[in-house]
Enzyme design. Sequence first.
Site, PDB file in Angstrom:
ATOM      1  N   ARG A  61      37.998  22.038  94.539  1.00 52.73           N
ATOM      2  CA  ARG A  61      38.411  23.053  93.795  1.00 52.73           C
ATOM      3  C   ARG A  61      36.384  24.178  92.888  1.00 52.73           C
ATOM      4  O   ARG A  61      36.607  25.229  93.468  1.00 52.73           O
ATOM      5  CB  ARG A  61      38.924  22.665  93.023  1.00 52.73           C
ATOM      6  N   ASP A  66      32.973  28.240  92.251  1.00 50.38           N
ATOM      7  CA  ASP A  66      31.434  28.169  91.592  1.00 50.38           C
ATOM      8  C   ASP A  66      30.497  29.380  92.968  1.00 50.38           C
ATOM      9  O   ASP A  66      30.564  30.256  92.611  1.00 50.38           O
ATOM     10  CB  ASP A  66      30.443  27.336  92.369  1.00 50.38           C
ATOM     11  N   VAL A  69      31.766  33.012  93.745  1.00 56.09           N
ATOM     12  CA  VAL A  69      31.119  33.755  91.856  1.00 56.09           C
ATOM     13  C   VAL A  69      29.250  33.862  92.424  1.00 56.09           C
ATOM     14  O   VAL A  69      28.845  32.345  92.033  1.00 56.09           O
ATOM     15  CB  VAL A  69      31.376  33.614  90.846  1.00 56.09           C
ATOM     16  N   ASP A  73      25.272  28.303  92.892  1.00 59.18           N
ATOM     17  CA  ASP A  73      24.078  28.340  92.203  1.00 59.18           C
ATOM     18  C   ASP A  73      24.635  27.234  90.790  1.00 59.18           C
ATOM     19  O   ASP A  73      23.996  27.718  89.315  1.00 59.18           O
ATOM     20  CB  ASP A  73      23.945  29.416  91.744  1.00 59.18           C
ATOM     21  N   SER A  75      26.827  28.562  89.215  1.00 60.65           N
ATOM     22  CA  SER A  75      27.071  28.879  87.644  1.00 60.65           C
ATOM     23  C   SER A  75      28.437  29.345  86.760  1.00 60.65           C
ATOM     24  O   SER A  75      27.569  29.411  85.483  1.00 60.65           O
ATOM     25  CB  SER A  75      26.926  31.230  87.762  1.00 60.65           C
ATOM     26  N   ASN A  93      40.198  30.138  86.207  1.00 57.84           N
ATOM     27  CA  ASN A  93      39.160  29.104  85.296  1.00 57.84           C
ATOM     28  C   ASN A  93      40.247  28.423  84.369  1.00 57.84           C
ATOM     29  O   ASN A  93      40.179  27.027  83.469  1.00 57.84           O
ATOM     30  CB  ASN A  93      37.803  28.834  85.522  1.00 57.84           C
ATOM     31  N   PRO A 162      40.126  34.515  94.907  1.00 56.17           N
ATOM     32  CA  PRO A 162      41.419  34.481  95.282  1.00 56.17           C
ATOM     33  C   PRO A 162      42.275  33.903  94.241  1.00 56.17           C
ATOM     34  O   PRO A 162      42.743  33.283  93.933  1.00 56.17           O
ATOM     35  CB  PRO A 162      41.242  34.370  96.761  1.00 56.17           C
ATOM     36  N   HIS A 192      44.578  22.587  99.664  1.00 56.75           N
ATOM     37  CA  HIS A 192      45.975  22.513  98.793  1.00 56.75           C
ATOM     38  C   HIS A 192      46.813  21.693  99.177  1.00 56.75           C
ATOM     39  O   HIS A 192      47.368  20.904  99.075  1.00 56.75           O
ATOM     40  CB  HIS A 192      46.503  23.778  99.134  1.00 56.75           C
TER      41      HIS A 192
END
Length: 326
Positions: A61, A66, A69, A73, A75, A93, A162, A192
Amino acid sequence: MAQSMSLLLVLCLFAFVPLCFSANLYPQFYDHSCPKAQEIVKSVVAEAVAKETRMAASLLRLSFHDCFVQGCDASLFLDSSGTIVSEKRSVPNANSARGFEVIDAIKSALEKECPNTVSCADILAIAARDSTVLAGGPSWEVPLGRRDSTGASLSGSNNNIPAPNNTFQTILTKFKRQGLDLVDLVALSGSHTIGDSRCTSFRQRLYNQSGNGQPDFSLDQSYAAQLRSRCPRSGGDQNLFFLDYVSPTKFDNYYYKNILASKGLLNSDEVLFTKNEASRALVQKYAENNEAFIQQFAKSMLKMTSITPLTGSRGQIRKNCRKVNS
């Protein structure tokens, strides 16, 4: 390497894939600079999953959260500091994303083996693959060479990932923005097949699906009654439920079979079958053919983990995944 690059050319000729404009990612990237890199990642991930089976789903997940967005990378790993507001605070998150300590352990081991060499972004790409394999899913060669961002995007995390209660069209639009298509959406939703979801992520389906105080009648009502026993109208937000109640720790196609039986846990699962004909056909295909699902999942993960990576001189190789190098 020549064989991998020729495969890349074939992929580029026949399909639009992010790999086509990330040709400087390739599986042998660390063969000389850190030959034990993948072995070390695999070892730490295996140890973590042996301690807690759920960790396989959690690491997989993290890869989604990551890459959606700013691209893949790392982030997501950055903690808040200075001008950085952590993506860990975003709605998708907060109190939800987990497994960061496993990434820290991998990074620590790699820094000892080959300092300043393996990026956190590549660690996550390998860990996502290894987690899938450990759960009984497919393997794939991970193209490597990503570098780490020096910034994060809280708004990107809130807007791009999403959500469980998004409409089908909203979810598909969010995938298309990343260069992913409807096939990728249905196949990657198959992640899932392992892991858990919190009561707060599907409560509206049980009590107030459309804002009229009525439940979602597309959800099997005996299954809904079971869910209500531990997911009340208020309270219990963090109570966990299997995303695939039949084989919750095994990477297989029961996720799709559950959807056919109106027992997909999240609204975002159910709409794959109820809101789009092409999507419905794919759900049926993967429910009937586990091998077709497994093969497509690996292809779609290759695409997803290659979304706009930082390469060359862009970004950096973080010494600590949680903070930018000083």
